[in-house]
Design a protein around this motif. Sequence first.
Motif, PDB file in Angstrom:
ATOM      1  N   HIS A  55       0.826  -1.213   0.000  1.00  0.00           N
ATOM      2  CA  HIS A  55       0.000   0.000   0.000  1.00  0.00           C
ATOM      3  C   HIS A  55       0.856   1.258   0.000  1.00  0.00           C
ATOM      4  O   HIS A  55       2.015   1.248   0.400  1.00  0.00           O
ATOM      5  CB  HIS A  55      -0.993   0.030   1.164  1.00  0.00           C
ATOM      6  N   TYR A  74      -3.784   3.687  -1.778  1.00  0.00           N
ATOM      7  CA  TYR A  74      -3.740   2.706  -2.858  1.00  0.00           C
ATOM      8  C   TYR A  74      -3.319   1.389  -2.219  1.00  0.00           C
ATOM      9  O   TYR A  74      -2.253   1.316  -1.590  1.00  0.00           O
ATOM     10  CB  TYR A  74      -2.706   3.113  -3.913  1.00  0.00           C
ATOM     11  N   ARG A  81      -5.470  -6.887  -7.553  1.00  0.00           N
ATOM     12  CA  ARG A  81      -6.507  -5.855  -7.607  1.00  0.00           C
ATOM     13  C   ARG A  81      -5.955  -4.609  -6.930  1.00  0.00           C
ATOM     14  O   ARG A  81      -5.363  -4.685  -5.860  1.00  0.00           O
ATOM     15  CB  ARG A  81      -7.753  -6.341  -6.893  1.00  0.00           C
ATOM     16  N   LEU A 122      -6.975  -1.180  -5.196  1.00  0.00           N
ATOM     17  CA  LEU A 122      -8.087  -0.467  -4.579  1.00  0.00           C
ATOM     18  C   LEU A 122      -7.636   0.941  -4.220  1.00  0.00           C
ATOM     19  O   LEU A 122      -6.500   1.141  -3.783  1.00  0.00           O
ATOM     20  CB  LEU A 122      -8.543  -1.185  -3.303  1.00  0.00           C
ATOM     21  N   LYS A 126      -8.924   4.335  -1.981  1.00  0.00           N
ATOM     22  CA  LYS A 126      -9.875   4.932  -1.047  1.00  0.00           C
ATOM     23  C   LYS A 126      -9.471   6.383  -0.845  1.00  0.00           C
ATOM     24  O   LYS A 126      -8.300   6.683  -0.612  1.00  0.00           O
ATOM     25  CB  LYS A 126      -9.855   4.206   0.299  1.00  0.00           C
TER      26      LYS A 126
END
Length: 126
Positions: free
Chosen positions: A59, A71, A82, A84, A86
């Motif tokens: 991350h 991320y 995947r 992601l 936020k």
Amino acid sequence: MAWVAQIRLAPYSYDWIDNLGRRSPQRLVDLSEPVVGEAFTTAGGRRRGRILAVEPGHHLTGEIMGAVLSYVLVPDAGNTTRLLLKVVMRTNPVIALGGCLGDLVMARRQLLNLKQFAESGDGPAR
């Protein structure tokens, strides 16, 4: 994670908006691992925000213009990952609505560009 870490160089969304027409790098650049406290990204040729947390390969979290973006890379079935994203921001409801709509468009382009880079090694879709 290499493409996510490269967000430190450019926004990878719509360069004509986020980057004053400067094209985001189309190839990986030999960068050191991200470090807490360093600039989070660059927009319009200027360093912006700062990295709040990082775990290489897992991350990258940074803040820019009052928003916190995380991320997160999640291993998926097979040999895929995947990504992601936020985004969290504290603001009034009117600004939040406009920010959400604008960010939806910009973040979608950014994620699609990063996906294309990661999968093909070629430049992003425009």
